[in-house]
Design a protein around this motif. Structure first.
Motif, PDB file in Angstrom:
ATOM      1  N   ASN A  42      39.945  12.949  53.816  1.00  0.00           N
ATOM      2  CA  ASN A  42      39.698  14.390  53.805  1.00  0.00           C
ATOM      3  C   ASN A  42      39.292  14.848  55.190  1.00  0.00           C
ATOM      4  O   ASN A  42      38.209  14.599  55.652  1.00  0.00           O
ATOM      5  CB  ASN A  42      38.597  14.727  52.790  1.00  0.00           C
ATOM      6  CG  ASN A  42      39.059  14.465  51.394  1.00  0.00           C
ATOM      7  OD1 ASN A  42      40.262  14.418  51.160  1.00  0.00           O
ATOM      8  ND2 ASN A  42      38.135  14.277  50.464  1.00  0.00           N
ATOM      9  N   ASP A  78      37.924   8.368  47.240  1.00  0.00           N
ATOM     10  CA  ASP A  78      38.266   9.123  48.429  1.00  0.00           C
ATOM     11  C   ASP A  78      38.116   8.159  49.604  1.00  0.00           C
ATOM     12  O   ASP A  78      37.538   7.072  49.455  1.00  0.00           O
ATOM     13  CB  ASP A  78      37.317  10.325  48.554  1.00  0.00           C
ATOM     14  CG  ASP A  78      37.626  11.166  49.766  1.00  0.00           C
ATOM     15  OD1 ASP A  78      38.804  11.350  50.082  1.00  0.00           O
ATOM     16  OD2 ASP A  78      36.666  11.638  50.406  1.00  0.00           O
ATOM     17  N   THR A 121      33.515   8.346  52.288  1.00  0.00           N
ATOM     18  CA  THR A 121      33.248   7.611  51.049  1.00  0.00           C
ATOM     19  C   THR A 121      33.311   6.114  51.327  1.00  0.00           C
ATOM     20  O   THR A 121      32.377   5.376  51.021  1.00  0.00           O
ATOM     21  CB  THR A 121      34.261   7.991  49.954  1.00  0.00           C
ATOM     22  OG1 THR A 121      34.112   9.376  49.647  1.00  0.00           O
ATOM     23  CG2 THR A 121      34.033   7.164  48.690  1.00  0.00           C
ATOM     24  N   THR A 181      43.514  10.484  48.460  1.00  0.00           N
ATOM     25  CA  THR A 181      43.039  11.056  49.709  1.00  0.00           C
ATOM     26  C   THR A 181      44.029  12.070  50.267  1.00  0.00           C
ATOM     27  O   THR A 181      45.245  11.915  50.128  1.00  0.00           O
ATOM     28  CB  THR A 181      42.785   9.921  50.729  1.00  0.00           C
ATOM     29  OG1 THR A 181      42.169  10.437  51.895  1.00  0.00           O
ATOM     30  CG2 THR A 181      44.062   9.175  51.072  1.00  0.00           C
ATOM     31  N   ASN A 182      43.499  13.083  50.884  1.00  0.00           N
ATOM     32  CA  ASN A 182      44.326  14.115  51.499  1.00  0.00           C
ATOM     33  C   ASN A 182      44.807  13.680  52.871  1.00  0.00           C
ATOM     34  O   ASN A 182      44.003  13.269  53.722  1.00  0.00           O
ATOM     35  CB  ASN A 182      43.532  15.415  51.656  1.00  0.00           C
ATOM     36  CG  ASN A 182      43.378  16.173  50.354  1.00  0.00           C
ATOM     37  OD1 ASN A 182      44.138  15.978  49.412  1.00  0.00           O
ATOM     38  ND2 ASN A 182      42.382  17.052  50.300  1.00  0.00           N
ATOM     39  N   THR A 218      48.664  10.358  47.847  1.00  0.00           N
ATOM     40  CA  THR A 218      48.496  11.402  48.851  1.00  0.00           C
ATOM     41  C   THR A 218      49.332  12.614  48.448  1.00  0.00           C
ATOM     42  O   THR A 218      50.306  12.487  47.695  1.00  0.00           O
ATOM     43  CB  THR A 218      48.962  10.883  50.225  1.00  0.00           C
ATOM     44  OG1 THR A 218      50.317  10.402  50.100  1.00  0.00           O
ATOM     45  CG2 THR A 218      48.072   9.746  50.716  1.00  0.00           C
ATOM     46  N   LYS A 230      43.747  17.895  47.338  1.00  0.00           N
ATOM     47  CA  LYS A 230      42.494  18.067  46.614  1.00  0.00           C
ATOM     48  C   LYS A 230      41.770  19.292  47.167  1.00  0.00           C
ATOM     49  O   LYS A 230      41.826  19.536  48.375  1.00  0.00           O
ATOM     50  CB  LYS A 230      41.610  16.829  46.781  1.00  0.00           C
ATOM     51  CG  LYS A 230      42.169  15.565  46.167  1.00  0.00           C
ATOM     52  CD  LYS A 230      41.231  14.380  46.359  1.00  0.00           C
ATOM     53  CE  LYS A 230      41.061  14.010  47.820  1.00  0.00           C
ATOM     54  NZ  LYS A 230      40.165  12.866  48.031  1.00  0.00           N
ATOM     55  N   TYR A 274      36.511   7.353  39.509  1.00  0.00           N
ATOM     56  CA  TYR A 274      36.696   7.982  40.812  1.00  0.00           C
ATOM     57  C   TYR A 274      35.358   8.101  41.503  1.00  0.00           C
ATOM     58  O   TYR A 274      34.375   8.545  40.904  1.00  0.00           O
ATOM     59  CB  TYR A 274      37.324   9.375  40.674  1.00  0.00           C
ATOM     60  CG  TYR A 274      37.576  10.037  42.009  1.00  0.00           C
ATOM     61  CD1 TYR A 274      38.551   9.543  42.871  1.00  0.00           C
ATOM     62  CD2 TYR A 274      36.831  11.147  42.408  1.00  0.00           C
ATOM     63  CE1 TYR A 274      38.775  10.139  44.103  1.00  0.00           C
ATOM     64  CE2 TYR A 274      37.062  11.756  43.632  1.00  0.00           C
ATOM     65  CZ  TYR A 274      38.037  11.241  44.476  1.00  0.00           C
ATOM     66  OH  TYR A 274      38.258  11.833  45.702  1.00  0.00           O
ATOM     67  N   ALA A 280      33.530   9.508  45.147  1.00  0.00           N
ATOM     68  CA  ALA A 280      33.690  10.329  46.352  1.00  0.00           C
ATOM     69  C   ALA A 280      32.333  10.876  46.766  1.00  0.00           C
ATOM     70  O   ALA A 280      31.362  10.805  46.013  1.00  0.00           O
ATOM     71  CB  ALA A 280      34.670  11.478  46.091  1.00  0.00           C
ATOM     72  N   GLU A 315      34.789  17.271  44.135  1.00  0.00           N
ATOM     73  CA  GLU A 315      35.821  16.316  43.732  1.00  0.00           C
ATOM     74  C   GLU A 315      35.378  15.510  42.514  1.00  0.00           C
ATOM     75  O   GLU A 315      36.179  15.240  41.611  1.00  0.00           O
ATOM     76  CB  GLU A 315      36.157  15.382  44.897  1.00  0.00           C
ATOM     77  CG  GLU A 315      36.893  16.082  46.021  1.00  0.00           C
ATOM     78  CD  GLU A 315      37.494  15.117  47.019  1.00  0.00           C
ATOM     79  OE1 GLU A 315      37.487  13.898  46.761  1.00  0.00           O
ATOM     80  OE2 GLU A 315      37.990  15.589  48.056  1.00  0.00           O
TER      81      GLU A 315
END
Length: 214
Positions: free
Chosen positions: A2, A63, A67, A101-102, A143, A151, A171, A173, A178
């Motif tokens: 991110n 993430d 993270t 993850t972005n 992704t 996200k 999950y 993060a 999120e």
């Protein structure tokens, strides 16, 4: 990134572990709901109920930035404290892990292509004593294919559930937003790095999720 889990004693042990799960897991209500009278940050919450057909074999998604890894002011990248040992513990327990993850969609036409570019970018600035454990994640690096999938859009979490073959999904993060979105989609989610709590969801509890909800 991110911006980049004799019979009497067994039952007793499981009951104690279940109590710990309830105390540690984040649900949407725990993250997003206003604090009510008599309800504080340490109040026990429970994991969302499993859906029909959900199996054991939890898969733990993370993430990446802030993270598992941190990018310093000088641009160098390294594991966050405790992240490398946590991944080793999950590996020793044969618990699969993944990344949600972005990254820029322009980094490739497929998840594999974008993951390869992500690895190149991270490795180019890596300064940790041990390389990032890319092999642990296999093809479970999800992704965004478009800007609309970034996200906090639910798209990546939905894809992770579809790819997890009915396994319980976790999950982790650093952001409450999120964690809240993932929880609303049926993930057992945990906000890492909060004061007075384990940095990550303890591996023994991740394993317990598979047994408890399998």
């Amino acid at each position: 990134m991110n911006g980049f889990a004799s019979n009497g004693s067994t039952r007793t042990g499981l009951a104690m572990s279940a109590a710990l799960v309830s105390a540690l897991l984040c649900t949407p209500a725990a993250v997003a709901a206003p604090v009510k009278a008599g309800v504080g940050p340490g109040t026990a919450v429970t994991a969302p109920a499993p859906t029909h057909g959900e199996r054991a074999c939890p898969v733990v998604y993370f993430d990446l930035g802030e993270t598992l890894v941190h990018t310093a002011d000088d641009g160098s990248t390294a594991y966050l404290s405790g992240a490398a040992s946590y991944l080793r513990t999950l590996r020793a327990r044969h618990i699969r892990v993944g990344l949600i993850t972005n990254v820029p969609p322009s980094w490739g036409a497929t998840d594999a292509e974008r993951a390869a570019r992500l690895r190149t970018e991270v490795d180019a600035t890596w300064r940790g004593p041990a390389a990032f454990a890319w092999a642990d994640f296999g093809d479970r690096i999800l992704t965004p294919r478009t800007e609309a999938e970034r996200k906090p859009s639910p798209a990546l979490w939905q894809r992770a559930k579809q790819a997890s073959a009915g396994c319980r999904v976790v999950y982790q993060a650093e952001t409450a937003q999120e964690v809240s979105v993932a929880s609303s989609l049926g993930f057992v989610s945990y906000q890492v790095g909060r004061p007075h709590r384990p940095v990550f969801l303890p591996a023994g509890l991740v394993g317990l999720l598979g047994r408890r909800f399998g």
